[in-house]
Structure formats: C-alpha cells, structure tokens
Design a protein around this motif. Sequence first.
Motif, PDB file in Angstrom:
ATOM      1  N   ARG A  47       0.807  -1.267  -0.022  1.00  0.00           N
ATOM      2  CA  ARG A  47      -0.224   0.155   0.004  1.00  0.00           C
ATOM      3  C   ARG A  47       1.058   1.363  -0.033  1.00  0.00           C
ATOM      4  NH1 ARG A  47      -5.537  -2.265   1.742  1.00  0.00           N
ATOM      5  NH2 ARG A  47      -4.900  -4.599   1.795  1.00  0.00           N
ATOM      6  N   ARG A  79      -0.950   2.590  10.788  1.00  0.00           N
ATOM      7  CA  ARG A  79      -1.882   1.274  11.172  1.00  0.00           C
ATOM      8  C   ARG A  79      -2.507   1.683  12.424  1.00  0.00           C
ATOM      9  NH1 ARG A  79      -1.344  -2.856   7.478  1.00  0.00           N
ATOM     10  NH2 ARG A  79      -1.567  -1.474   5.732  1.00  0.00           N
ATOM     11  N   GLU A 123      -3.279  -9.374   5.033  1.00  0.00           N
ATOM     12  CA  GLU A 123      -2.324  -8.648   3.760  1.00  0.00           C
ATOM     13  C   GLU A 123      -1.357  -9.848   3.243  1.00  0.00           C
ATOM     14  OE1 GLU A 123      -1.333  -4.095   3.616  1.00  0.00           O
ATOM     15  OE2 GLU A 123      -0.577  -5.178   5.621  1.00  0.00           O
ATOM     16  N   ASP A 155      -3.640 -11.512   0.857  1.00  0.00           N
ATOM     17  CA  ASP A 155      -4.328 -10.903  -0.211  1.00  0.00           C
ATOM     18  C   ASP A 155      -3.919  -9.138   0.283  1.00  0.00           C
ATOM     19  OD1 ASP A 155      -5.711  -9.695  -2.066  1.00  0.00           O
ATOM     20  OD2 ASP A 155      -7.793 -10.938  -1.734  1.00  0.00           O
ATOM     21  N   GLU A 156      -3.104  -8.850  -0.585  1.00  0.00           N
ATOM     22  CA  GLU A 156      -2.476  -7.345  -0.319  1.00  0.00           C
ATOM     23  C   GLU A 156      -3.594  -6.480  -0.964  1.00  0.00           C
ATOM     24  OE1 GLU A 156       1.734  -6.461  -1.372  1.00  0.00           O
ATOM     25  OE2 GLU A 156       1.165  -7.671  -2.904  1.00  0.00           O
ATOM     26  N   SER A 157      -4.683  -6.836  -1.931  1.00  0.00           N
ATOM     27  CA  SER A 157      -5.130  -5.721  -2.758  1.00  0.00           C
ATOM     28  C   SER A 157      -6.583  -5.709  -2.228  1.00  0.00           C
ATOM     29  CB  SER A 157      -5.297  -6.389  -4.069  1.00  0.00           C
ATOM     30  OG  SER A 157      -5.941  -7.616  -4.262  1.00  0.00           O
ATOM     31  N   PHE A 166     -10.031  -3.731   3.623  1.00  0.00           N
ATOM     32  CA  PHE A 166      -9.773  -3.929   4.952  1.00  0.00           C
ATOM     33  C   PHE A 166     -11.316  -3.783   5.727  1.00  0.00           C
ATOM     34  CE2 PHE A 166      -5.305  -2.427   5.757  1.00  0.00           C
ATOM     35  CZ  PHE A 166      -4.830  -3.675   5.546  1.00  0.00           C
ATOM     36  N   LYS A 181       5.019 -10.436   0.369  1.00  0.00           N
ATOM     37  CA  LYS A 181       3.590 -10.066   1.169  1.00  0.00           C
ATOM     38  C   LYS A 181       3.593 -10.106   2.534  1.00  0.00           C
ATOM     39  CE  LYS A 181       0.175 -12.149  -0.961  1.00  0.00           C
ATOM     40  NZ  LYS A 181       0.743 -13.198  -2.092  1.00  0.00           N
TER      41      LYS A 181
END
Length: 306
Positions: free
Chosen positions: A2, A16, A63, A66-68, A71, A290
């Motif tokens: 990100r 965060r 993340e 799955d990074e994309s 949230f 990742k």
Amino acid sequence: LRGNNPFNLEQYLKERQQLVEAALADCLVPAPEAPALLLGAIRYSLFAGGKRIRPILCLASFEAIDESREFTEVLPVACALEMIHTYSLIHDDLPSMDNDDFRRGMPTSHRVFGEDMAILAGDALLAEAFALLSRENAPGGVDPSLRLRVVHLVARASGTGGLAGGQVLDLKASEKDMDLPLLEKMHGLKTGALIAASLQVGGLMAGGDERQLAALACYGRKVGLAFQIVDDLLNVEGEGDGARLGKSVGSDARQGKATYPAILGMDESRRLADKLTGEAVQALSIFGEKAIPLRELAYFIIARKY
Ligand code: IPE
Ligand code: IPE
Ligand code: MG
Ligand code: MG
C-alpha cells in the motif's frame, strides 16, 4: 504494501495505529440503555493509547494473503481483538490479580473508577467484542460459516485453554512447580493464544487456505511467546523511569512472579526471544514479499522498548 515502499516500520505502525484508533471509535457502538459511567470506564481504557499490536498483526496477516483487498470486513475483527486485550489488561491490573496502579501511562481503571466498575468495564468489553464479531453484516459480507469459525477461534483463545487459563497459571502456579515447560505453557496461554488467534483470524478473513493458516498460526505462537518474554524483560529493564512503557517496572520481581528472566536469566531469555523470532520469520517463507510487514513486526516485537 500500500504505497509504503521501501518498507518503513515506523511509518507503517503509525498509519496502522491511526487506522485502528478510528475503527475502534466506529466499532464501539453503545446500546441506548448503556450507563454513561460504564461507557466512560470502557473508553478510558480503550482509548488510553496502547500499541494496538494484535489488530495490526491481524491486518498484516490479512495482507500476507491478499494485498489488494479492502480492510472493510477485517477491521471490526481486528477491533474485537483489541477490545478483548483491553479487557484482559483491566482485569490483570486489579488488586486481586497483579494489583497495578499504572497502565498505558495512566492510573489503572480500578484506581479511577473503583474495582466494581473496572470488573464490569472488562466484562462489557469482552461481551461487546463478541457482539462485534457476530454482528449483522452489510450485504455481500463474509460467509456465515467463516464468521462462525472466527468467533470460535477468538472465544477459544480467550477461554480456559487460552487467556483466562493462562492467567490462572500465572496467579496460582507455585514457585516449586514452576519450570521451563510450565512457564512456556503459561506464557503461551495468557499472551500467546490471543496473538496467535489474531494471525489466524486475519488469515481466515482473507480466505487463506489451510497451509497458509497453519503457517500464520506457527508464526503467531512463536511471536506470541517472544512477546511475553520481552514483556518480562521490560519489567526488569524498564526505560529508566518506565514512562514510555506506561506501567510499573520491577513489579514482577517484587511479587515473586514466575518469569523468563527469573528462571533463565536476562541473557538466556533474550536469546530465546531472538531464536523464536527467527523461527517465526521462517514460517513466513510461503508468503514471499507480502509478508514483509509480518516479518518486520516480529523484529519490532523483540526490539521494542515499550
Ligand atoms: C501487555 O500487552 C500485556 C501483555 C499481554 C504482555 P501490550 O504490550 O500489547 O500492551 P498495550 O496494548 O501496548 O498497552
Ligand atoms: C499480561 O501479563 C497478560 C494478560 C493481560 C492476559 P502481565 O501481567 O505479565 O502483563 P503486564 O506486564 O501487566 O502488562
Ligand atoms: Mg499478570
Ligand atoms: Mg500484569
């Protein structure tokens, strides 16, 4: 990652933490009947700062798979973990438990609101966490059977074979019974279980497969144990005046608590925390790039001074 490239841990933690603070404020939806006194006590402890490491680990494990993905669905789960953690701190500090006067840099809940309100604020936080985990979702939300798995994992991590069970060992294991295996069990339950669950539910919410979930659980158990070993070390070393730590220093020794430094000594404890961290990081290899945040978070956990 990100937009955070090359990875900057300090910036990552700050971002965060802000994300979690905002989500917590959204997620704590009081019932119309809720007494203001109870809400005041809950807010006092929940918004007192804190590293927010459990929700941050939960998001980082999401993340790693799955990074994309947004949230949106995982954030309430992350918040529920922080609510349970905060409940455990309020109760941990009670006179009948560790009898501590400072937490997150402020007087403990029972010092401000009295023991009765501190007990109830903790009770309510634990219950509200499960209300949040099981709440009705927006259309297109998470599959109910997956949600149930999340609820079950978090409940188990908080219960007899998790946080509550570990606290019993902490309070009741006699000095003569205490050895390394029992100490590892105690730390694994009182602290490791909720941390491991944070990783697992993050992975579950991202749709991780069993192999990925097993790797996250392995990382979580190792990092969770290392986290409590470092907590023990910091209770000895502090930060001079304990200001950044936000809680009293030297209390474990004064109370004759079973800790890693007491049993293994400082250097050996530090070495063990390092070794566990190395093993935790190894467990991340299947995730490739990742898992950079999880890797850096593991290093942060052993290097932290607060
Ligand atoms: C302290 O937890 C209690 C333990 C389980 C070791 P943290 O070190 O995560 O405390 P906060 O949330 O940052 O205050
Ligand atoms: C905290 O253990 C564990 C839980 C709150 C479940 P400690 O009693 O060692 O932690 P601190 O040092 O008071 O934060
Ligand atoms: Mg304790
Ligand atoms: Mg304590």
